[in-house]
Design a protein around this motif. Structure first.
Motif, PDB file in Angstrom:
ATOM      1  N   ALA A  68       0.850  -1.191   0.000  1.00  0.00           N
ATOM      2  CA  ALA A  68       0.000   0.000   0.000  1.00  0.00           C
ATOM      3  C   ALA A  68       0.887   1.244   0.000  1.00  0.00           C
ATOM      4  O   ALA A  68       1.952   1.245   0.604  1.00  0.00           O
ATOM      5  N   PRO A  69       0.454   2.311  -0.698  1.00  0.00           N
ATOM      6  CA  PRO A  69       1.268   3.525  -0.690  1.00  0.00           C
ATOM      7  C   PRO A  69       1.422   4.055   0.730  1.00  0.00           C
ATOM      8  O   PRO A  69       0.566   3.857   1.571  1.00  0.00           O
ATOM      9  N   GLY A  70       2.518   4.704   0.986  1.00  0.00           N
ATOM     10  CA  GLY A  70       2.694   5.277   2.317  1.00  0.00           C
ATOM     11  C   GLY A  70       4.132   5.405   2.720  1.00  0.00           C
ATOM     12  O   GLY A  70       4.996   5.720   1.906  1.00  0.00           O
ATOM     13  N   GLU A  71       4.365   5.134   3.986  1.00  0.00           N
ATOM     14  CA  GLU A  71       5.659   5.421   4.585  1.00  0.00           C
ATOM     15  C   GLU A  71       6.798   4.570   4.027  1.00  0.00           C
ATOM     16  O   GLU A  71       7.938   5.020   3.997  1.00  0.00           O
ATOM     17  N   TYR A  72       6.528   3.347   3.571  1.00  0.00           N
ATOM     18  CA  TYR A  72       7.600   2.526   3.007  1.00  0.00           C
ATOM     19  C   TYR A  72       8.236   3.234   1.812  1.00  0.00           C
ATOM     20  O   TYR A  72       9.451   3.345   1.728  1.00  0.00           O
ATOM     21  N   GLY A  73       7.407   3.703   0.886  1.00  0.00           N
ATOM     22  CA  GLY A  73       7.924   4.385  -0.299  1.00  0.00           C
ATOM     23  C   GLY A  73       8.705   5.635   0.057  1.00  0.00           C
ATOM     24  O   GLY A  73       9.778   5.900  -0.509  1.00  0.00           O
ATOM     25  N   ALA A  74       8.189   6.408   0.985  1.00  0.00           N
ATOM     26  CA  ALA A  74       8.883   7.627   1.411  1.00  0.00           C
ATOM     27  C   ALA A  74      10.210   7.280   2.082  1.00  0.00           C
ATOM     28  O   ALA A  74      11.224   7.962   1.857  1.00  0.00           O
ATOM     29  N   THR A  75      10.218   6.223   2.870  1.00  0.00           N
ATOM     30  CA  THR A  75      11.456   5.803   3.529  1.00  0.00           C
ATOM     31  C   THR A  75      12.465   5.303   2.503  1.00  0.00           C
ATOM     32  O   THR A  75      13.654   5.621   2.589  1.00  0.00           O
ATOM     33  N   ALA A  76      12.010   4.534   1.515  1.00  0.00           N
ATOM     34  CA  ALA A  76      12.911   4.041   0.460  1.00  0.00           C
ATOM     35  C   ALA A  76      13.543   5.206  -0.294  1.00  0.00           C
ATOM     36  O   ALA A  76      14.752   5.197  -0.561  1.00  0.00           O
ATOM     37  N   GLU A  77      12.750   6.212  -0.618  1.00  0.00           N
ATOM     38  CA  GLU A  77      13.291   7.395  -1.298  1.00  0.00           C
ATOM     39  C   GLU A  77      14.306   8.117  -0.414  1.00  0.00           C
ATOM     40  O   GLU A  77      15.347   8.577  -0.900  1.00  0.00           O
ATOM     41  N   ARG A  78      14.022   8.215   0.869  1.00  0.00           N
ATOM     42  CA  ARG A  78      14.956   8.871   1.799  1.00  0.00           C
ATOM     43  C   ARG A  78      16.264   8.082   1.886  1.00  0.00           C
ATOM     44  O   ARG A  78      17.347   8.674   1.922  1.00  0.00           O
ATOM     45  N   MET A  79      16.170   6.746   1.907  1.00  0.00           N
ATOM     46  CA  MET A  79      17.381   5.934   1.971  1.00  0.00           C
ATOM     47  C   MET A  79      18.226   6.127   0.713  1.00  0.00           C
ATOM     48  O   MET A  79      19.454   6.223   0.784  1.00  0.00           O
ATOM     49  N   GLU A  80      17.578   6.220  -0.453  1.00  0.00           N
ATOM     50  CA  GLU A  80      18.316   6.473  -1.699  1.00  0.00           C
ATOM     51  C   GLU A  80      19.028   7.825  -1.640  1.00  0.00           C
ATOM     52  O   GLU A  80      20.167   7.957  -2.086  1.00  0.00           O
ATOM     53  N   GLU A  81      18.338   8.815  -1.091  1.00  0.00           N
ATOM     54  CA  GLU A  81      18.943  10.141  -0.942  1.00  0.00           C
ATOM     55  C   GLU A  81      20.156  10.079  -0.014  1.00  0.00           C
ATOM     56  O   GLU A  81      21.221  10.619  -0.331  1.00  0.00           O
ATOM     57  N   LEU A  82      20.007   9.411   1.122  1.00  0.00           N
ATOM     58  CA  LEU A  82      21.097   9.330   2.095  1.00  0.00           C
ATOM     59  C   LEU A  82      22.295   8.554   1.555  1.00  0.00           C
ATOM     60  O   LEU A  82      23.430   8.990   1.698  1.00  0.00           O
ATOM     61  N   VAL A  83      22.048   7.384   0.973  1.00  0.00           N
ATOM     62  CA  VAL A  83      23.168   6.557   0.510  1.00  0.00           C
ATOM     63  C   VAL A  83      23.935   7.255  -0.602  1.00  0.00           C
ATOM     64  O   VAL A  83      25.154   7.105  -0.704  1.00  0.00           O
ATOM     65  N   SER A  84      23.243   8.053  -1.414  1.00  0.00           N
ATOM     66  CA  SER A  84      23.924   8.738  -2.508  1.00  0.00           C
ATOM     67  C   SER A  84      24.934   9.769  -2.002  1.00  0.00           C
ATOM     68  O   SER A  84      25.818  10.189  -2.749  1.00  0.00           O
ATOM     69  N   ARG A  85      24.841  10.147  -0.739  1.00  0.00           N
ATOM     70  CA  ARG A  85      25.772  11.110  -0.142  1.00  0.00           C
ATOM     71  C   ARG A  85      27.010  10.451   0.464  1.00  0.00           C
ATOM     72  O   ARG A  85      27.931  11.149   0.892  1.00  0.00           O
ATOM     73  N   ILE A  86      27.013   9.134   0.538  1.00  0.00           N
ATOM     74  CA  ILE A  86      28.134   8.415   1.144  1.00  0.00           C
ATOM     75  C   ILE A  86      29.335   8.470   0.198  1.00  0.00           C
ATOM     76  O   ILE A  86      29.238   8.046  -0.958  1.00  0.00           O
ATOM     77  N   PRO A  87      30.485   8.996   0.655  1.00  0.00           N
ATOM     78  CA  PRO A  87      31.676   8.964  -0.196  1.00  0.00           C
ATOM     79  C   PRO A  87      32.022   7.506  -0.511  1.00  0.00           C
ATOM     80  O   PRO A  87      32.093   6.672   0.387  1.00  0.00           O
ATOM     81  N   GLY A  88      32.181   7.199  -1.785  1.00  0.00           N
ATOM     82  CA  GLY A  88      32.473   5.823  -2.184  1.00  0.00           C
ATOM     83  C   GLY A  88      31.255   5.043  -2.635  1.00  0.00           C
ATOM     84  O   GLY A  88      31.382   3.907  -3.079  1.00  0.00           O
ATOM     85  N   TYR A  89      30.062   5.629  -2.547  1.00  0.00           N
ATOM     86  CA  TYR A  89      28.860   4.981  -3.087  1.00  0.00           C
ATOM     87  C   TYR A  89      28.909   5.096  -4.608  1.00  0.00           C
ATOM     88  O   TYR A  89      29.144   6.174  -5.151  1.00  0.00           O
ATOM     89  N   LEU A  90      28.699   3.973  -5.301  1.00  0.00           N
ATOM     90  CA  LEU A  90      28.820   3.950  -6.760  1.00  0.00           C
ATOM     91  C   LEU A  90      27.481   3.888  -7.488  1.00  0.00           C
ATOM     92  O   LEU A  90      27.402   4.237  -8.659  1.00  0.00           O
ATOM     93  N   GLY A  91      26.429   3.420  -6.832  1.00  0.00           N
ATOM     94  CA  GLY A  91      25.141   3.340  -7.492  1.00  0.00           C
ATOM     95  C   GLY A  91      24.337   2.156  -6.999  1.00  0.00           C
ATOM     96  O   GLY A  91      24.773   1.395  -6.129  1.00  0.00           O
ATOM     97  N   MET A  92      23.140   1.993  -7.600  1.00  0.00           N
ATOM     98  CA  MET A  92      22.211   0.965  -7.153  1.00  0.00           C
ATOM     99  C   MET A  92      21.386   0.455  -8.325  1.00  0.00           C
ATOM    100  O   MET A  92      20.961   1.233  -9.179  1.00  0.00           O
ATOM    101  N   ASP A  93      21.181  -0.854  -8.352  1.00  0.00           N
ATOM    102  CA  ASP A  93      20.252  -1.491  -9.280  1.00  0.00           C
ATOM    103  C   ASP A  93      19.109  -2.065  -8.463  1.00  0.00           C
ATOM    104  O   ASP A  93      19.315  -2.530  -7.334  1.00  0.00           O
ATOM    105  N   HIS A  94      17.897  -2.039  -9.022  1.00  0.00           N
ATOM    106  CA  HIS A  94      16.737  -2.556  -8.297  1.00  0.00           C
ATOM    107  C   HIS A  94      15.764  -3.204  -9.277  1.00  0.00           C
ATOM    108  O   HIS A  94      15.568  -2.706 -10.388  1.00  0.00           O
ATOM    109  N   ALA A  95      15.161  -4.315  -8.836  1.00  0.00           N
ATOM    110  CA  ALA A  95      14.145  -4.985  -9.648  1.00  0.00           C
ATOM    111  C   ALA A  95      13.132  -5.662  -8.740  1.00  0.00           C
ATOM    112  O   ALA A  95      13.475  -6.140  -7.656  1.00  0.00           O
TER     113      ALA A  95
END
Length: 120
Positions: free
Chosen positions: A31-58
């Motif tokens: 169901a739409p809600g906090e999971y999606g918002a949290t996933a987007e926040r995690m993508e934002e946070l991890v992208s700021r980590i020095p040495g993060y190269l990217g992510m694939d998802h399926a």
């Protein structure tokens, strides 16, 4: 989640690390809600980590979800693993969002890529 065309993370010069997170979500997670918002926040946070190269998802039609994150070195992995918001999301995931998951961390020793040239 981006509106960009699907494309895998590029091949990098080894060695680097791949973190494979495979999960089955609970019925409530779809169901739409906090999971999606949290996933987007995690993508934002991890992208700021020095040495993060990217992510694939399926996601599979049967409910299996696979996310592979790529990190240059163990220090980058440690920064992500110890991030306080990430730790809180992990705890919530176990309590509410996942029926099951596995996490694999692997050192990449070989990597190459292919991109089809546009037709003329």
């Amino acid at each position: 989640m981006s509106d960009q065309p699907a494309a895998p993370v590029t091949a990098y010069e080894p060695p680097y690390y791949a973190v494979v997170f495979t999960s089955v979500k609970t019925a409530a997670t779809s169901a739409p809600g906090e999971y999606g918002a949290t996933a987007e926040r995690m993508e934002e946070l991890v992208s700021r980590i020095p040495g993060y190269l990217g992510m694939d998802h399926a996601d599979s039609p049967g409910g299996l979800s696979i996310t592979v994150g790529y990190f240059r070195d163990a220090d980058a992995l440690h920064l992500w693993r110890s991030d306080i918001e990430h730790r809180a999301a992990q705890k919530r995931g176990r309590a509410e969002w996942y029926e099951s998951y596995t996490l694999h961390v692997a050192k990449v020793e070989r990597s190459h890529a292919f991109v089809r040239e546009p037709a003329r």
